[in-house]
Design a protein around this motif. Sequence first.
Motif, PDB file in Angstrom:
ATOM      1  N   VAL A   1       3.718  -5.087   3.876  1.00 60.05           N
ATOM      2  CA  VAL A   1       3.397  -3.849   3.164  1.00 60.05           C
ATOM      3  C   VAL A   1       2.118  -3.256   3.747  1.00 60.05           C
ATOM      4  CG1 VAL A   1       2.762  -2.822   0.949  1.00 60.05           C
ATOM      5  CG2 VAL A   1       4.496  -4.625   1.030  1.00 60.05           C
ATOM      6  N   ALA A   2       2.147  -1.971   4.075  1.00 60.23           N
ATOM      7  CA  ALA A   2       0.956  -1.267   4.559  1.00 60.23           C
ATOM      8  C   ALA A   2       0.183  -0.767   3.347  1.00 60.23           C
ATOM      9  CB  ALA A   2       1.359  -0.108   5.460  1.00 60.23           C
ATOM     10  N   PHE A   3      -1.013  -1.326   3.137  1.00 58.57           N
ATOM     11  CA  PHE A   3      -1.801  -1.016   1.946  1.00 58.57           C
ATOM     12  C   PHE A   3      -2.851   0.059   2.175  1.00 58.57           C
ATOM     13  CE2 PHE A   3      -0.144  -5.134   0.470  1.00 58.57           C
ATOM     14  CZ  PHE A   3       0.234  -4.781  -0.813  1.00 58.57           C
ATOM     15  N   GLY A   4      -2.830   0.726   3.327  1.00 57.80           N
ATOM     16  CA  GLY A   4      -3.775   1.807   3.562  1.00 57.80           C
ATOM     17  C   GLY A   4      -4.750   1.486   4.669  1.00 57.80           C
ATOM     18  N   ALA A   5      -5.625   2.437   4.923  1.00 49.44           N
ATOM     19  CA  ALA A   5      -6.581   2.301   6.016  1.00 49.44           C
ATOM     20  C   ALA A   5      -7.699   1.339   5.658  1.00 49.44           C
ATOM     21  CB  ALA A   5      -7.170   3.664   6.364  1.00 49.44           C
ATOM     22  N   ARG A   6      -8.157   0.609   6.679  1.00 46.82           N
ATOM     23  CA  ARG A   6      -9.307  -0.267   6.484  1.00 46.82           C
ATOM     24  C   ARG A   6     -10.504   0.569   6.025  1.00 46.82           C
ATOM     25  NH1 ARG A   6      -8.021  -4.891   9.542  1.00 46.82           N
ATOM     26  NH2 ARG A   6      -6.415  -4.510  11.117  1.00 46.82           N
ATOM     27  N   GLY A   7     -11.183   0.102   5.014  1.00 39.86           N
ATOM     28  CA  GLY A   7     -12.361   0.810   4.534  1.00 39.86           C
ATOM     29  C   GLY A   7     -12.076   1.891   3.523  1.00 39.86           C
ATOM     30  N   SER A   8     -10.791   2.201   3.280  1.00 39.38           N
ATOM     31  CA  SER A   8     -10.473   3.240   2.302  1.00 39.38           C
ATOM     32  C   SER A   8     -10.391   2.632   0.907  1.00 39.38           C
ATOM     33  CB  SER A   8      -9.143   3.917   2.654  1.00 39.38           C
ATOM     34  OG  SER A   8      -8.044   3.100   2.285  1.00 39.38           O
ATOM     35  N   GLY A   9     -10.282   3.485  -0.089  1.00 38.68           N
ATOM     36  CA  GLY A   9     -10.196   3.003  -1.458  1.00 38.68           C
ATOM     37  C   GLY A   9      -8.811   2.545  -1.860  1.00 38.68           C
ATOM     38  N   LEU A  10      -7.778   2.928  -1.098  1.00 37.75           N
ATOM     39  CA  LEU A  10      -6.408   2.593  -1.488  1.00 37.75           C
ATOM     40  C   LEU A  10      -6.161   1.095  -1.633  1.00 37.75           C
ATOM     41  CD1 LEU A  10      -4.292   5.222   0.498  1.00 37.75           C
ATOM     42  CD2 LEU A  10      -4.569   5.046  -1.983  1.00 37.75           C
ATOM     43  N   PRO A  11      -6.602   0.254  -0.675  1.00 41.14           N
ATOM     44  CA  PRO A  11      -6.371  -1.180  -0.858  1.00 41.14           C
ATOM     45  C   PRO A  11      -7.092  -1.760  -2.073  1.00 41.14           C
ATOM     46  CG  PRO A  11      -6.862  -0.682   1.448  1.00 41.14           C
ATOM     47  CD  PRO A  11      -7.176   0.549   0.649  1.00 41.14           C
ATOM     48  N   ILE A  12      -8.202  -1.141  -2.480  1.00 34.97           N
ATOM     49  CA  ILE A  12      -8.917  -1.629  -3.663  1.00 34.97           C
ATOM     50  C   ILE A  12      -8.114  -1.306  -4.914  1.00 34.97           C
ATOM     51  CG2 ILE A  12     -11.053  -1.486  -4.999  1.00 34.97           C
ATOM     52  CD1 ILE A  12     -12.499  -0.729  -2.438  1.00 34.97           C
ATOM     53  N   LEU A  13      -7.571  -0.092  -4.998  1.00 42.45           N
ATOM     54  CA  LEU A  13      -6.719   0.269  -6.129  1.00 42.45           C
ATOM     55  C   LEU A  13      -5.523  -0.669  -6.217  1.00 42.45           C
ATOM     56  CD1 LEU A  13      -5.672   2.040  -8.425  1.00 42.45           C
ATOM     57  CD2 LEU A  13      -4.766   3.634  -6.713  1.00 42.45           C
ATOM     58  N   SER A  14      -4.865  -0.931  -5.082  1.00 44.33           N
ATOM     59  CA  SER A  14      -3.679  -1.794  -5.118  1.00 44.33           C
ATOM     60  C   SER A  14      -4.031  -3.210  -5.551  1.00 44.33           C
ATOM     61  CB  SER A  14      -2.972  -1.800  -3.756  1.00 44.33           C
ATOM     62  OG  SER A  14      -3.843  -2.157  -2.707  1.00 44.33           O
ATOM     63  N   ARG A  15      -5.203  -3.704  -5.157  1.00 43.43           N
ATOM     64  CA  ARG A  15      -5.613  -5.053  -5.582  1.00 43.43           C
ATOM     65  C   ARG A  15      -5.731  -5.143  -7.098  1.00 43.43           C
ATOM     66  NH1 ARG A  15      -8.945  -5.000  -0.800  1.00 43.43           N
ATOM     67  NH2 ARG A  15      -8.146  -6.516   0.695  1.00 43.43           N
ATOM     68  N   TYR A  16      -6.347  -4.121  -7.710  1.00 42.70           N
ATOM     69  CA  TYR A  16      -6.467  -4.113  -9.165  1.00 42.70           C
ATOM     70  C   TYR A  16      -5.088  -4.025  -9.831  1.00 42.70           C
ATOM     71  CZ  TYR A  16     -11.584  -3.654  -9.414  1.00 42.70           C
ATOM     72  OH  TYR A  16     -12.938  -3.897  -9.350  1.00 42.70           O
ATOM     73  N   VAL A  17      -4.241  -3.147  -9.323  1.00 45.99           N
ATOM     74  CA  VAL A  17      -2.900  -2.972  -9.898  1.00 45.99           C
ATOM     75  C   VAL A  17      -2.109  -4.273  -9.803  1.00 45.99           C
ATOM     76  CG1 VAL A  17      -0.672  -1.812  -9.585  1.00 45.99           C
ATOM     77  CG2 VAL A  17      -2.797  -0.474  -9.531  1.00 45.99           C
ATOM     78  N   LEU A  18      -2.090  -4.880  -8.623  1.00 44.89           N
ATOM     79  CA  LEU A  18      -1.318  -6.109  -8.429  1.00 44.89           C
ATOM     80  C   LEU A  18      -1.912  -7.259  -9.233  1.00 44.89           C
ATOM     81  CD1 LEU A  18      -0.644  -5.778  -4.593  1.00 44.89           C
ATOM     82  CD2 LEU A  18       1.002  -5.446  -6.452  1.00 44.89           C
TER      83      LEU A  18
ATOM     84  N   ALA B   1       7.180  -1.277   2.987  1.00 45.88           N
ATOM     85  CA  ALA B   1       6.688  -0.259   2.063  1.00 45.88           C
ATOM     86  C   ALA B   1       5.292   0.188   2.466  1.00 45.88           C
ATOM     87  CB  ALA B   1       6.673  -0.801   0.641  1.00 45.88           C
ATOM     88  N   LEU B   2       4.926   1.349   1.955  1.00 44.91           N
ATOM     89  CA  LEU B   2       3.587   1.908   2.144  1.00 44.91           C
ATOM     90  C   LEU B   2       3.000   2.188   0.781  1.00 44.91           C
ATOM     91  CD1 LEU B   2       1.331   3.347   3.861  1.00 44.91           C
ATOM     92  CD2 LEU B   2       2.735   5.430   3.702  1.00 44.91           C
ATOM     93  N   TRP B   3       1.772   1.733   0.563  1.00 47.29           N
ATOM     94  CA  TRP B   3       1.063   2.012  -0.687  1.00 47.29           C
ATOM     95  C   TRP B   3       0.240   3.283  -0.525  1.00 47.29           C
ATOM     96  CZ3 TRP B   3       0.525   0.685  -5.700  1.00 47.29           C
ATOM     97  CH2 TRP B   3      -0.655   1.024  -6.347  1.00 47.29           C
ATOM     98  N   GLY B   4       0.208   4.088  -1.568  1.00 45.08           N
ATOM     99  CA  GLY B   4      -0.603   5.300  -1.537  1.00 45.08           C
ATOM    100  C   GLY B   4      -0.883   5.775  -2.948  1.00 45.08           C
ATOM    101  N   ALA B   5      -1.498   6.934  -3.076  1.00 50.23           N
ATOM    102  CA  ALA B   5      -1.855   7.420  -4.412  1.00 50.23           C
ATOM    103  C   ALA B   5      -2.044   8.925  -4.399  1.00 50.23           C
ATOM    104  CB  ALA B   5      -3.134   6.738  -4.901  1.00 50.23           C
ATOM    105  N   GLY B   6      -1.766   9.534  -5.544  1.00 48.85           N
ATOM    106  CA  GLY B   6      -2.069  10.952  -5.711  1.00 48.85           C
ATOM    107  C   GLY B   6      -0.869  11.861  -5.618  1.00 48.85           C
ATOM    108  N   ILE B   7      -1.144  13.119  -5.845  1.00 50.85           N
ATOM    109  CA  ILE B   7      -0.135  14.178  -5.774  1.00 50.85           C
ATOM    110  C   ILE B   7      -0.368  14.948  -4.482  1.00 50.85           C
ATOM    111  CG2 ILE B   7       0.677  16.299  -6.880  1.00 50.85           C
ATOM    112  CD1 ILE B   7      -0.401  15.002  -9.543  1.00 50.85           C
ATOM    113  N   GLY B   8       0.682  15.082  -3.670  1.00 50.09           N
ATOM    114  CA  GLY B   8       0.525  15.747  -2.383  1.00 50.09           C
ATOM    115  C   GLY B   8      -0.100  14.864  -1.333  1.00 50.09           C
ATOM    116  N   TRP B   9      -0.070  13.524  -1.536  1.00 50.54           N
ATOM    117  CA  TRP B   9      -0.651  12.614  -0.549  1.00 50.54           C
ATOM    118  C   TRP B   9       0.157  12.703   0.754  1.00 50.54           C
ATOM    119  CZ3 TRP B   9       0.531   7.383   1.347  1.00 50.54           C
ATOM    120  CH2 TRP B   9      -0.564   6.794   2.010  1.00 50.54           C
ATOM    121  N   PRO B  10      -0.493  12.911   1.911  1.00 45.33           N
ATOM    122  CA  PRO B  10       0.228  13.177   3.162  1.00 45.33           C
ATOM    123  C   PRO B  10       1.234  12.092   3.565  1.00 45.33           C
ATOM    124  CG  PRO B  10      -2.074  13.751   3.408  1.00 45.33           C
ATOM    125  CD  PRO B  10      -1.959  13.066   2.081  1.00 45.33           C
ATOM    126  N   GLY B  11       0.890  10.811   3.347  1.00 48.19           N
ATOM    127  CA  GLY B  11       1.808   9.746   3.719  1.00 48.19           C
ATOM    128  C   GLY B  11       3.102   9.797   2.933  1.00 48.19           C
TER     129      GLY B  11
END
Length: 322
Positions: free
Chosen positions: A140-157, A190-200
């Motif tokens: 699973v691709a959890f987002g870019a290194r250093g971005s907030g997306l992997p932190i959100l997914s860690r809390y969710v999981l 799968a790809l993890w992401g967040a938001g409305i209109g997220w480019p990925g």
Amino acid sequence: MKFAVMVCAAALLLAGGAVTQAGDRAMSKTTIHFGTATPGGGFPLYGNAFAEVMNAADPTLSIEPRNTKGSNENIPLLEAGTIDIATVAGEPSYEAFMGIGRPAATKLKILTAMYSSPGMFVVRADSPYKTIQDLVGRPVAFGARGSGLPILSRYVLDGIGLKQDEDFKSIYLDRAGDGPAMVEDGRAAALWGAGIGWPGFTKMAESPSGARFIAPSADEIARIRAKHTFLKPLTVPAGSYPKQTEAIASVGSWSYILVRESLPDDVAYRLAKTLHGAEAAFCKKLAQACETTAANTVAAAPDINLIHPGVLRYFREIGVVK
């Protein structure tokens, strides 16, 4: 000695006193250095639109976006005074404000809440995966290194008893824009992401294979929120992405534009007044920006005192804050 000279020069640059010639008249411009994230992600998309709208609304402003590694780099850059403002995801902001994983709470302040970020996965429409549990053990691709997306997914999981780097074959990207291609060609399930209109998500939804979104179930949302109360129930409205016919319920937080502690009150006031005076133009330019309002900033801030004093002065003038 050379280092001291460099620091002084940087401080003078960030003070923002660039003077440009316009015909026979000199116009003083305030230069604002704006950190976003890696190309292909939602923060550069938002940041570039923000700069364009703000610069057009106030010709004496020169907001200059620049790509960074994302939220986890932007926070120390702001604290060092290397940049003036930056996009920061909700989870890194929360941890910085609370002093989690660091010696002390940050002194950075909020300029504005950007948009809500409900988190979810996207898979190819023809894939067999339909729940988060189906993705366990998969790449699973959890987002870019250093971005907030992997932190959100860690809390969710974590809220549903899963560990990101143990229960999944976690992939961290060098560029946010690389994720959709990895799902398309099978390197990631799968790809993890967040938001409305997220480019990925948009790219996946527009791809020949199409997309299916996977969010926590109602029971999982209840479990996540019981363990991590700062996460909020959020909804991705139907039609937010191509061929997305139903609303998607999930959890997430608000992303912010944070500012360095030393940003002068009058500059923060001016930025807030320009931004919220141009809300309609910003919304027209970028769907996500429709959530960038003064009222949402007050509602989204964990504490009203985390909003920059110069911004609060403007909010009091317009009656959003008493």
